[in-house]
Every structure is written in structure tokens, then in C-alpha cells.
Design a protein around this motif. Structure first.
Motif, mmCIF file in Angstrom:
data_model
loop_
_atom_site.group_PDB
_atom_site.id
_atom_site.type_symbol
_atom_site.label_atom_id
_atom_site.label_comp_id
_atom_site.label_asym_id
_atom_site.label_seq_id
_atom_site.Cartn_x
_atom_site.Cartn_y
_atom_site.Cartn_z
ATOM 1 N N ALA A 253 0.800 -1.084 0.023
ATOM 2 C CA ALA A 253 0.009 0.076 0.003
ATOM 3 C C ALA A 253 0.988 1.039 0.177
ATOM 4 O O ALA A 253 1.535 1.335 0.905
ATOM 5 C CB ALA A 253 -0.849 0.062 1.454
ATOM 6 N N PRO A 254 0.501 2.173 -1.066
ATOM 7 C CA PRO A 254 1.698 3.323 -0.832
ATOM 8 C C PRO A 254 0.857 4.464 -0.048
ATOM 9 O O PRO A 254 -0.021 5.074 -0.506
ATOM 10 C CB PRO A 254 1.338 3.776 -2.398
ATOM 11 C CG PRO A 254 0.059 3.343 -2.919
ATOM 12 C CD PRO A 254 -0.322 2.186 -1.952
ATOM 13 N N LEU A 255 1.459 4.512 1.197
ATOM 14 C CA LEU A 255 0.773 5.424 2.076
ATOM 15 C C LEU A 255 1.090 6.807 1.800
ATOM 16 O O LEU A 255 -0.087 7.549 2.318
ATOM 17 C CB LEU A 255 1.337 5.047 3.625
ATOM 18 C CG LEU A 255 0.981 3.891 4.333
ATOM 19 C CD1 LEU A 255 0.603 2.804 3.854
ATOM 20 C CD2 LEU A 255 1.737 3.987 5.597
ATOM 21 N N HIS A 256 1.894 7.181 1.048
ATOM 22 C CA HIS A 256 2.073 8.734 0.739
ATOM 23 C C HIS A 256 0.998 9.053 -0.164
ATOM 24 O O HIS A 256 0.762 10.287 -0.368
ATOM 25 C CB HIS A 256 3.288 8.922 0.078
ATOM 26 C CG HIS A 256 3.604 7.878 -1.152
ATOM 27 N ND1 HIS A 256 4.045 6.638 -0.733
ATOM 28 C CD2 HIS A 256 3.485 7.994 -2.477
ATOM 29 C CE1 HIS A 256 4.243 5.819 -2.269
ATOM 30 N NE2 HIS A 256 3.880 6.855 -3.131
ATOM 31 N N SER A 257 0.221 8.289 -0.946
ATOM 32 C CA SER A 257 -0.760 8.717 -1.842
ATOM 33 C C SER A 257 -2.310 8.159 -1.376
ATOM 34 O O SER A 257 -3.235 8.239 -2.188
ATOM 35 C CB SER A 257 -0.363 8.318 -3.175
ATOM 36 O OG SER A 257 -0.250 6.738 -3.259
ATOM 37 N N GLU B 229 -6.854 10.581 3.501
ATOM 38 C CA GLU B 229 -6.872 10.440 5.154
ATOM 39 C C GLU B 229 -7.750 9.204 5.725
ATOM 40 O O GLU B 229 -7.413 8.523 6.308
ATOM 41 C CB GLU B 229 -7.334 11.750 5.860
ATOM 42 C CG GLU B 229 -6.281 12.959 5.676
ATOM 43 C CD GLU B 229 -4.843 12.495 6.267
ATOM 44 O OE1 GLU B 229 -4.809 11.997 7.356
ATOM 45 O OE2 GLU B 229 -4.013 12.998 5.754
ATOM 46 N N ASP B 230 -8.768 9.292 4.985
ATOM 47 C CA ASP B 230 -9.874 8.077 5.119
ATOM 48 C C ASP B 230 -9.220 6.532 5.077
ATOM 49 O O ASP B 230 -9.117 5.702 5.950
ATOM 50 C CB ASP B 230 -11.076 8.065 4.642
ATOM 51 C CG ASP B 230 -12.117 9.394 5.345
ATOM 52 O OD1 ASP B 230 -11.508 9.839 6.171
ATOM 53 O OD2 ASP B 230 -12.974 9.397 4.724
ATOM 54 N N ALA B 231 -8.582 6.398 3.790
ATOM 55 C CA ALA B 231 -8.159 5.246 3.450
ATOM 56 C C ALA B 231 -6.542 4.936 4.313
ATOM 57 O O ALA B 231 -6.349 3.862 4.674
ATOM 58 C CB ALA B 231 -7.405 5.228 2.126
ATOM 59 N N LYS C 46 -6.163 -1.529 10.391
ATOM 60 C CA LYS C 46 -5.963 -2.791 10.298
ATOM 61 C C LYS C 46 -4.704 -3.654 10.326
ATOM 62 O O LYS C 46 -4.550 -4.610 10.610
ATOM 63 C CB LYS C 46 -6.583 -3.166 8.756
ATOM 64 C CG LYS C 46 -7.983 -3.048 8.769
ATOM 65 C CD LYS C 46 -8.532 -3.780 7.560
ATOM 66 C CE LYS C 46 -10.030 -3.479 7.554
ATOM 67 N NZ LYS C 46 -10.719 -2.941 6.482
ATOM 68 N N ASN C 47 -3.654 -2.794 9.883
ATOM 69 C CA ASN C 47 -2.369 -3.317 9.604
ATOM 70 C C ASN C 47 -1.138 -2.938 10.368
ATOM 71 O O ASN C 47 -0.127 -3.368 10.478
ATOM 72 C CB ASN C 47 -1.863 -2.918 8.198
ATOM 73 C CG ASN C 47 -3.047 -3.550 7.092
ATOM 74 O OD1 ASN C 47 -2.777 -4.568 6.802
ATOM 75 N ND2 ASN C 47 -3.647 -2.568 6.745
#
Ligand SMILES: Nc1ncnc2c1ncn2[C@@H]1O[C@H](COP(=O)(O)OP(=O)(O)OP(=O)(O)O)[C@@H](O)[C@H]1O
Ligand SMILES: [Mg+2]
Length: 236
Positions: free
Chosen positions: A71-75, A78-80, A87-88
């Protein structure tokens, strides 16, 4: 081959404004394999907690990339990002961060309920029992010792079965013996669940228990724990 679970690519972050601006993370590259335990060490103010906050998805980069389990956290929005984090990623802090007017059971169960997990209270009871607090479910944080409060925080962090557990000086507020018990608990849980664990610590013996150590200085990784031992060069 071991799977890479965390990748930082040219991660850069400046915090504060005007005269208080600090270039906290400077162009950091890092790869962490699934199942590793990583001890992050370095002087006070070097950027360790900020690095953990980025890895936890609680602080955003100015530039660069952070990818966790694909998962690309930088992109992410906010909700995602909040959903991914819930979860992770499990997080444990030095000062426990429990909610004072909730019981131990509620501290673990309520975040699960908010994430729409079914049987939240059953899971919370199981997790608290697994950290040795089966007899303390109805106690409020103020009625628990520091070590017990940290166990509640660990149960809360582990309850969603995260792939990554992040801990910022988890034994920093505890006496030596209690700190050792909390460290034993963290390593036991990590081994039992095959989690990736990253912990910041000033305790060199705790860092030495990790499978890998990373040294941070002035916002840079000066040793990522993977380099080969350099041959000793004898000068003529
Ligand atoms: N919101 C902020 N605004 C400005 N500067 C900040 C902010 N947050 C952190 N800093 C600065 O960034 C640097 C790194 O802070 P950080 O908390 O990551 O250090 P650390 O390595 O965890 O230190 P310690 O071992 O004392 O916990 C420090 O110089 C700090 O003052
Ligand atoms: Mg810190």
C-alpha cells in the motif's frame, strides 16, 4: 525469498514553521523484510520517533514514498490511511496512551468496535488474558501499575492482528525488571504471530535482542544493519 514489507524511498520531512523549522528526515531509503525485528537507536533529537510516526502512517512525508505491504501510504487519502493503519499497524507508546475513563477491556474493545470488528469484546477479553490481565478486565488505567498499563496497550495494539507492530520506547517509563518483562512479551508475541516489529529504544540490551539494528543520526540512517562487516585494513 523473504518478502519486503516496508519500503521507504527518498523519504523527506521538515517539521515546524519559521525559525522552528527542522529538517527531521533527510532523504531516507529503507527496506524491511516481513518478520524482522528492528531496533532503531540514535541520539535524542535524531528523528527516531518521527521516523516511527511516518512508518505508522501518523505523519506524512513532504516528498518520497512509503509502501507498506503493497500500500502506497504517501498517496492514500486520510480515510484510506486511517483504515489501513487500523487494520495493519499496531502502535505502542512509552506513556501507554490509554483512555483514563475506560476500563482495560473497553480500551482494547472500543477501537475494534469503531473499526466494525464483530465480537470486539470477546477478542479484547482474549487478548488481555493472553498478556496476563484476565483478572484486571474491569480496572481503569489509574488502578493499574505501569507494567499492567503497558500490557493493556500491547493487547490493544495486537487485537486487530496487525502485520506490523511499532513501539516507541515501550519500556522507557518502566523499572528494569518490568521493562524486561514487557520486552519478553513483545518478542514472544512477535515470534508467535510472525509480525514485523520496529522498536525505538535507548536501551542497548533491548536493541541487541532485535534481529537487526538501525542507527539514526541527524535525520539520516547512518547504519541500516545490513552492511557487511568491513575488513580491517592495516595501514602500512
Ligand atoms: N512538530 C515539530 N516541529 C518542529 N520540530 C520538530 C517537531 N517534531 C519534532 N521536531 C524536531 O525534530 C527532531 C527529531 O525529533 P524526534 O522526536 O523524532 O527525535 P527522537 O530521535 O525521537 O528523540 P528522543 O530520543 O529524545 O525521543 C528534534 O530536533 C525535534 O525538536
Ligand atoms: Mg523519541
Amino acid at each position: 525469498m523473504t518478502k519486503t514489507i516496508i519500503t521507504l524511498n527518498k523519504a523527506d520531512l521538515t517539521l515546524g514553521s519559521a525559525a522552528a523549522r527542522v529538517h527531521v528526515l533527510k532523504d531516507i531509503d529503507l527496506h524491511i523484510s516481513a518478520g524482522e525485528s528492528v531496533g532503531i537507536v540514535g541520539p535524542s533529537g535524531s528523528g527516531k520517533s518521527t521516523l516511527l510516526m511516518v512508518l505508522a502512517g501518523l505523519e506524512r512525508l513532504d516528498s518520497g514514498e512509503i509502501v507498506i505491504d503493497g500500500a502506497p501510504l504517501h498517496s492514500l487519502s486520510e480515510d484510506a490511511l486511517a483504515e489501513f493503519r487500523g487494520k495493519n499497524i499496531g502502535i505502542v507508546f512509552q506513556s501507554f496512551h490509554l483512555i483514563a475513563n475506560m476500563t482495560a477491556l473497553e480500551n482494547v474493545a472500543v477501537p475494534l468496535e469503531l473499526a466494525n470488528v464483530r465480537d470486539a469484546f470477546d477478542i479484547a477479553r482474549r487478548e488481555l488474558t493472553a498478556v496476563g490481565l484476565g483478572e484486571r478486565l474491569g480496572h481503569y488505567p489509574g488502578q493499574l501499575s505501569g507494567g499492567e498499563q503497558q500490557r493493556v496497550a500491547i493487547a490493544r495494539a495486537l487485537a486487530p492482528s496487525p502485520a506490523v507492530l511499532i513501539a516507541d520506547e515501550p519500556t522507557g517509563n518502566l523499572d528494569t525488571e518490568t521493562g524486561r518483562q514487557i520486552a519478553d512479551l513483545l518478542f514472544a508475541k512477535q515470534a508467535e504471530r510472525g509480525m514485523t516489529m520496529l522498536l525505538v529504544t535507548h536501551d542497548t540490551s533491548l536493541a541487541a535482542r532485535c534481529s537487526r539494528q538501525i542507527r539514526v543520526r541527524s535525520g539520516q540512517i547512518v547504519d541500516d544493519g545490513t552492511s557487511e562487516i568491513k575488513p580491517h585494513v592495516v595501514s602500512a
